[in-house]
Design a protein around this motif. Structure first.
Motif, PDB file in Angstrom:
ATOM      1  N   SER A   1       0.579  -0.892   0.220  1.00 31.98           N
ATOM      2  CA  SER A   1       0.143  -0.222  -0.182  1.00 31.98           C
ATOM      3  C   SER A   1       0.678   1.122  -0.501  1.00 31.98           C
ATOM      4  CB  SER A   1      -0.483   0.196   1.328  1.00 31.98           C
ATOM      5  OG  SER A   1      -1.533   0.852   1.324  1.00 31.98           O
ATOM      6  N   GLY A   2       0.470   1.722  -0.707  1.00 36.85           N
ATOM      7  CA  GLY A   2       1.327   3.927  -0.795  1.00 36.85           C
ATOM      8  C   GLY A   2       0.702   4.663   0.539  1.00 36.85           C
ATOM      9  N   GLN A   3      -0.837   4.611   1.169  1.00 28.30           N
ATOM     10  CA  GLN A   3      -1.359   5.445   1.700  1.00 28.30           C
ATOM     11  C   GLN A   3      -0.143   5.501   2.358  1.00 28.30           C
ATOM     12  OE1 GLN A   3      -4.450   3.517   4.354  1.00 28.30           O
ATOM     13  NE2 GLN A   3      -3.656   5.104   5.991  1.00 28.30           N
ATOM     14  N   LEU A   4       0.290   5.109   2.875  1.00 27.56           N
ATOM     15  CA  LEU A   4       1.027   6.020   4.111  1.00 27.56           C
ATOM     16  C   LEU A   4       1.392   7.484   3.802  1.00 27.56           C
ATOM     17  CD1 LEU A   4       2.349   3.454   7.499  1.00 27.56           C
ATOM     18  CD2 LEU A   4       0.279   4.642   7.018  1.00 27.56           C
ATOM     19  N   TYR A   5       2.705   7.033   2.416  1.00 29.11           N
ATOM     20  CA  TYR A   5       3.381   7.976   1.494  1.00 29.11           C
ATOM     21  C   TYR A   5       1.735   9.553   0.810  1.00 29.11           C
ATOM     22  CZ  TYR A   5       7.443   5.134   2.708  1.00 29.11           C
ATOM     23  OH  TYR A   5       8.562   4.884   3.042  1.00 29.11           O
ATOM     24  N   ALA A   6       0.835   8.490   0.389  1.00 31.29           N
ATOM     25  CA  ALA A   6       0.182   9.531  -0.011  1.00 31.29           C
ATOM     26  C   ALA A   6      -0.246  10.190   1.246  1.00 31.29           C
ATOM     27  CB  ALA A   6      -1.179   8.292  -0.671  1.00 31.29           C
ATOM     28  N   GLU A   7       0.003   9.766   3.138  1.00 26.83           N
ATOM     29  CA  GLU A   7      -0.640  10.838   3.392  1.00 26.83           C
ATOM     30  C   GLU A   7       0.293  11.879   3.527  1.00 26.83           C
ATOM     31  OE1 GLU A   7      -2.666   9.271   6.977  1.00 26.83           O
ATOM     32  OE2 GLU A   7      -2.386   7.463   5.925  1.00 26.83           O
ATOM     33  N   ALA A   8       1.392  11.747   3.045  1.00 26.03           N
ATOM     34  CA  ALA A   8       2.526  12.911   3.590  1.00 26.03           C
ATOM     35  C   ALA A   8       1.870  13.794   2.409  1.00 26.03           C
ATOM     36  CB  ALA A   8       3.586  12.083   3.411  1.00 26.03           C
ATOM     37  N   GLY A   9       1.764  13.142   0.842  1.00 24.61           N
ATOM     38  CA  GLY A   9       1.264  13.823  -0.143  1.00 24.61           C
ATOM     39  C   GLY A   9       0.187  14.962  -0.005  1.00 24.61           C
ATOM     40  N   ALA A  10      -1.020  14.527   0.895  1.00 30.16           N
ATOM     41  CA  ALA A  10      -2.039  15.307   1.461  1.00 30.16           C
ATOM     42  C   ALA A  10      -1.814  16.735   1.899  1.00 30.16           C
ATOM     43  CB  ALA A  10      -3.181  13.912   2.063  1.00 30.16           C
ATOM     44  N   MET A  11      -0.610  16.399   2.939  1.00 35.21           N
ATOM     45  CA  MET A  11      -0.143  17.219   3.802  1.00 35.21           C
ATOM     46  C   MET A  11       0.609  18.843   2.750  1.00 35.21           C
ATOM     47  SD  MET A  11      -1.975  17.215   6.590  1.00 35.21           S
ATOM     48  CE  MET A  11      -2.952  14.977   6.301  1.00 35.21           C
ATOM     49  N   ALA A  12       1.037  17.403   1.653  1.00 41.35           N
ATOM     50  CA  ALA A  12       1.680  18.639   0.807  1.00 41.35           C
ATOM     51  C   ALA A  12       0.783  19.692  -0.782  1.00 41.35           C
ATOM     52  CB  ALA A  12       3.100  18.081   0.186  1.00 41.35           C
ATOM     53  N   PHE A  13       0.399  18.288  -0.416  1.00 34.65           N
ATOM     54  CA  PHE A  13      -0.584  19.106  -2.166  1.00 34.65           C
ATOM     55  C   PHE A  13      -2.472  19.414  -1.544  1.00 34.65           C
ATOM     56  CE2 PHE A  13       3.613  17.340  -3.555  1.00 34.65           C
ATOM     57  CZ  PHE A  13       3.721  17.876  -3.978  1.00 34.65           C
TER      58      PHE A  13
END
Length: 430
Positions: free
Chosen positions: A183-195
């Motif tokens: 899953s890439g979810q945890l990284y996607a969460e970092a992305g959501a906080m950036a973008f």
RNA sequence: UCGGUGGUAGCUCAGUGGCAGAGCGAUCGGCUGUUAACCGAUUGGUCGUAGGUUCGAAUCCUACCCGCCGAGCCA
């Protein structure tokens, strides 16, 4: 040079076409060449007394999968299922094959997947994978139109994002180990906080020894993640996305769906949205009435998902699951800590869970507590906790499995049919 | 991993103790509207592997190998 896809626009004209022969039928003085060119299938006709003798002799002797260039006249013909056919004037061979293995005859699953590299040329895989392209393109369009950024995540991981599934282990030069991403979810969460709004798109890996029609070792997933989005908004996003995709495929891939003989009445309701939402607790009551009783806290099996789906004509959300049955990062209800703000989207007709989504825990202390409860490696998740330490906000996301979604849309018997080269316990080649 | 089921011609299968079969494919011939075309001929075998029982095994027994379906787990 034109393509079969655009043939109707050239009615009455003489055109050149690069193609392959899928089938030849001949009589003494007339022959029919079934042709495909990658964009579609068409019948061509060659009449003995309309062409030089050697051209006719060549045409009636062509083998399956001969590659060639034909020149012919596009003409209307009511006897052709497509309404148009090609009257051949001349042809030129690229290559003449012998003993093409996939004959016009029934074949077994093993044989077809042993020849998957060739089977892709045939009508059903062709139509299925054309729809796969439309589905993926539709996902990109949907999220792009809504201001999402596509956010690529790593496939090598030092540890699991969740504690549930088995991972494929990678040897790092004998000195260390890594794992393939599930899953890439945890990284996607970092992305959501950036973008703000992001989605991942890529393959994912599950080392489960599952041998069912819903499982692959390697499959593709889209994982959107949105800052400031709550559980209700998350479900709405999922419904908007899936109904958009179904509608788009019904509109743009009618020919492919027809080749697959898909019952469109099974898809049309989903294109209207309005997916029913039932709670986990309610689902338990429904299941009990169907003789499939479960203890509170237990996860559903395949028979339960099928039984819940059969009462509805479109996908349904099962929300508010027991906290102990779900992943560590899911946000509990404020007034009910035993249940989390999550939902699974279940497809009709036994295709299973298409989407799993949730609101994520944004409180640092609670997340730290959950990581301890689930005995997860705290050091490897230090960066993930930073997301709660610096400007944490409520946020939600979900993951949708492309193969399961597509299997449902096209009515496939097995997810292996909807990916070009499936990877399973019993299949690594071709 | 567990339960069920199967492995015979290139493909799909029949044959369950007594000469290895059919349809399709392929090859050759015939046929002017075929749609899995049709008609005739020809071609086709390590019966999953190893061992055992038997006068005789594709068939019965044992072990193993490889699929398929379902379950668990999950998307």
């Amino acid at each position: 040079m034109i393509s079969i896809e655009t043939l109707k626009a050239h009615l009455g004209k003489t055109v050149d076409l690069n193609a392959w022969v899928t089938r030849v039928r001949s009589s003494g003085k007339i022959a029919f060449l079934q042709l495909r060119d990658g964009t579609g299938f068409i019948q061509s006709v060659i009449v003995k007394n309309e062409v030089p003798e050697d051209v006719f002799a060549l045409a009636k002797g062509l083998n399956q999968e001969t590659s060639l260039k034909v020149r012919g006249e596009v003409r209307q013909d009511d006897r052709s299922p497509l309404g148009v056919e090609l009257g051949i004037i001349s042809l030129e061979l690229y290559q003449s094959p012998q003993d093409y293995p996939i004959t016009p005859k029934e074949h077994g699953v093993e044989f077809l997947f042993d020849h998957r590299h060739l089977h892709l040329r045939h009508r059903k895989p062709w139509a299925t994978l054309r729809i796969r392209d439309e589905l993926e393109r539709g996902m990109h369009d949907f999220f792009s139109d809504r201001g999402f950024i596509r956010f690529d995540v790593p496939l090598f991981m030092s540890t699991a994002a969740e504690d549930t599934t088995n991972l494929f282990e990678i040897d790092l030069f004998g000195e260390d180990k890594a794992y393939l991403s599930q899953s890439g979810q945890l990284y996607a969460e970092a992305g959501a906080m950036a973008f703000g709004k992001v989605y991942t798109f890529g393959p994912t890996f599950r080392a489960e020894k599952s041998k069912t029609r819903k499982h692959l070792l390697e499959f593709w997933m889209i994982e959107p993640e949105v800052a400031f989005l709550d559980h209700q908004g998350n479900m709405q996003l999922q419904e908007d996305m899936l109904s958009y995709l179904v509608k788009r495929i019904l509109d743009k891939k009618a020919y492919e769906l027809e080749l697959l003989e898909r019952d469109l009445t099974k898809l049309e309701p989903a294109s209207q949205g309005k997916f029913p939402r039932i709670t986990y607790d309610h689902a338990l009551e429904v299941l009990a009435k169907k003789g499939l009783g479960l203890e509170w806290g237990e996860d559903f099996g395949a028979p339960h998902e099928t039984a819940l789906g059969e009462d509805y004509d479109r996908p349904i959300f099962i929300e508010a699951w027991p906290t102990k049955a779900k992943a560590f990062y899911m946000q509990p209800f404020e007034n009910d800590p035993d249940r989390v703000k999550c939902a699974d989207l279940i497809a009709p007709d036994g295709y299973g869970e298409l989407i799993g989504g949730s609101e994520r825990i944004h409180d640092l202390a609670l997340l730290e507590q959950r990581i301890k409860e689930h005995k997860l490696p705290e050091a490897a998740l230090k960066w993930y906790l930073d997301l709660r330490r610096f400007g944490s906000v409520p946020h939600s996301g979900f993951g949708i499995g492309i193969e399961r979604t597509l299997a449902w849309i096209v009515g496939a018997d097995h997810v292996r049919e909807v990916i070009p080269f499936p990877r399973m316990l019993t299949r690594m080649e071709p």
